[in-house]
Design a protein around this motif. Structure first.
Motif, PDB file in Angstrom:
ATOM      1  N   LEU A 186      63.899  67.584  78.043  1.00  0.00           N
ATOM      2  CA  LEU A 186      63.207  67.817  76.946  1.00  0.00           C
ATOM      3  C   LEU A 186      61.818  68.374  76.957  1.00  0.00           C
ATOM      4  O   LEU A 186      61.163  68.857  75.961  1.00  0.00           O
ATOM      5  CB  LEU A 186      63.501  66.654  75.925  1.00  0.00           C
ATOM      6  N   ASP A 189      61.841  75.948  77.188  1.00  0.00           N
ATOM      7  CA  ASP A 189      63.233  76.493  76.441  1.00  0.00           C
ATOM      8  C   ASP A 189      64.081  75.284  76.748  1.00  0.00           C
ATOM      9  O   ASP A 189      64.966  75.262  77.383  1.00  0.00           O
ATOM     10  CB  ASP A 189      63.410  77.661  77.434  1.00  0.00           C
ATOM     11  N   ARG A 190      63.840  74.391  76.003  1.00  0.00           N
ATOM     12  CA  ARG A 190      64.402  72.943  75.984  1.00  0.00           C
ATOM     13  C   ARG A 190      66.102  73.116  75.491  1.00  0.00           C
ATOM     14  O   ARG A 190      66.380  74.025  74.432  1.00  0.00           O
ATOM     15  CB  ARG A 190      63.922  71.882  75.488  1.00  0.00           C
ATOM     16  N   THR A 218      69.376  72.469  73.047  1.00  0.00           N
ATOM     17  CA  THR A 218      69.411  71.976  71.627  1.00  0.00           C
ATOM     18  C   THR A 218      70.648  70.897  71.490  1.00  0.00           C
ATOM     19  O   THR A 218      70.779  70.311  70.582  1.00  0.00           O
ATOM     20  CB  THR A 218      69.506  72.804  70.634  1.00  0.00           C
ATOM     21  N   ALA A 239      64.854  60.893  74.118  1.00  0.00           N
ATOM     22  CA  ALA A 239      64.797  61.673  73.041  1.00  0.00           C
ATOM     23  C   ALA A 239      63.789  61.102  72.030  1.00  0.00           C
ATOM     24  O   ALA A 239      62.922  61.868  71.470  1.00  0.00           O
ATOM     25  CB  ALA A 239      66.174  62.557  72.439  1.00  0.00           C
ATOM     26  N   PHE A 253      61.896  63.321  69.270  1.00  0.00           N
ATOM     27  CA  PHE A 253      63.140  64.101  68.710  1.00  0.00           C
ATOM     28  C   PHE A 253      63.819  63.416  67.717  1.00  0.00           C
ATOM     29  O   PHE A 253      64.118  62.181  67.694  1.00  0.00           O
ATOM     30  CB  PHE A 253      63.675  64.632  70.026  1.00  0.00           C
ATOM     31  N   ARG A 254      64.177  63.971  66.767  1.00  0.00           N
ATOM     32  CA  ARG A 254      65.243  63.505  65.577  1.00  0.00           C
ATOM     33  C   ARG A 254      66.624  63.995  65.847  1.00  0.00           C
ATOM     34  O   ARG A 254      66.897  65.159  66.289  1.00  0.00           O
ATOM     35  CB  ARG A 254      64.830  64.017  64.234  1.00  0.00           C
ATOM     36  N   MET A 255      67.277  63.234  66.083  1.00  0.00           N
ATOM     37  CA  MET A 255      68.877  63.551  66.472  1.00  0.00           C
ATOM     38  C   MET A 255      69.645  63.242  65.187  1.00  0.00           C
ATOM     39  O   MET A 255      69.497  62.194  64.531  1.00  0.00           O
ATOM     40  CB  MET A 255      69.483  62.427  67.401  1.00  0.00           C
ATOM     41  N   ASP A 290      69.264  66.266  64.119  1.00  0.00           N
ATOM     42  CA  ASP A 290      68.397  67.505  63.939  1.00  0.00           C
ATOM     43  C   ASP A 290      67.733  68.269  64.763  1.00  0.00           C
ATOM     44  O   ASP A 290      67.828  69.727  64.677  1.00  0.00           O
ATOM     45  CB  ASP A 290      67.475  67.000  62.655  1.00  0.00           C
ATOM     46  N   GLU A 291      66.968  67.758  65.795  1.00  0.00           N
ATOM     47  CA  GLU A 291      66.515  68.666  66.815  1.00  0.00           C
ATOM     48  C   GLU A 291      67.282  68.547  68.230  1.00  0.00           C
ATOM     49  O   GLU A 291      67.058  69.356  68.967  1.00  0.00           O
ATOM     50  CB  GLU A 291      65.167  67.786  66.827  1.00  0.00           C
ATOM     51  N   LEU A 292      68.150  67.696  68.254  1.00  0.00           N
ATOM     52  CA  LEU A 292      68.756  67.524  69.631  1.00  0.00           C
ATOM     53  C   LEU A 292      70.009  66.826  69.232  1.00  0.00           C
ATOM     54  O   LEU A 292      70.342  65.662  68.709  1.00  0.00           O
ATOM     55  CB  LEU A 292      68.151  66.647  70.664  1.00  0.00           C
ATOM     56  N   GLY A 296      75.553  66.170  64.924  1.00  0.00           N
ATOM     57  CA  GLY A 296      75.151  66.973  63.819  1.00  0.00           C
ATOM     58  C   GLY A 296      76.514  67.522  62.897  1.00  0.00           C
ATOM     59  O   GLY A 296      76.232  67.902  62.062  1.00  0.00           O
TER      60      GLY A 296
END
Length: 111
Positions: free
Chosen positions: A5, A9-10, A12, A29, A34-36, A38-40, A103
Motif C-alpha cells: 500500500l 503504483d499500489r 486496487t 489498510a 484507506f477506505r474499503m 472504495d479505495e481497496l 465493492g
C-alpha cells in the motif's frame, strides 16, 4: 500489506491466500487510512465464520474443506499402497461468497 500500500503504483484489489491474512490486510489498510472497498478491495479464501462479521464484511472463496480432506487422504493412501507418488490434478467445488469488501454490493447499488 503495508509495503504494497506504500507503493506509488499500489494495487486496487488484493486476494489473500486465506481469510485471516485478509483480515490483517484490512487492518493494515485501515491503519493507513484507506477506505474499503472504495479505495481497496480485499477478498479472502476459506470463508471462515468471522468473514461475515468483519467490517466491511469479507468477500471470500468458500471451499468444501471436508471434500478436500477426503481427496487428499485418498491420494495419500494410494501413495502408501503403491509406494509411488500419486500425482493428480482435480478441481474441488468452490463458491465465491460476495460481501462488501470487494465493492460488488456498492456497484450493484449504483448500477
Amino acid at each position: 500489506m503495508m509495503r504494497l500500500l506504500a507503493m506509488s503504483d499500489r494495487p486496487t484489489a488484493v486476494l489473500a491466500s486465506d481469510d485471516v491474512l485478509a483480515f490483517g490486510g484490512m487492518r493494515a489498510a485501515a491503519e493507513l487510512g484507506f477506505r474499503m472497498p472504495d479505495e481497496l478491495a480485499i477478498v479472502g479464501f476459506n470463508d471462515i465464520r468471522l468473514a461475515e462479521l468483519a467490517n466491511p464484511a469479507l468477500t471470500s472463496v468458500r471451499v468444501n474443506m471436508h471434500e478436500l480432506g477426503v481427496r487428499c487422504a485418498e491420494l495419500l493412501l494410494k501413495q502408501i499402497e503403491t509406494g509411488s507418488p500419486a500425482y493428480n490434478s482435480e478441481i474441488v467445488d468452490f463458491e465465491l461468497v460476495i460481501r462488501y469488501s470487494c465493492g460488488a454490493h456498492a456497484a450493484a447499488r449504483n448500477g
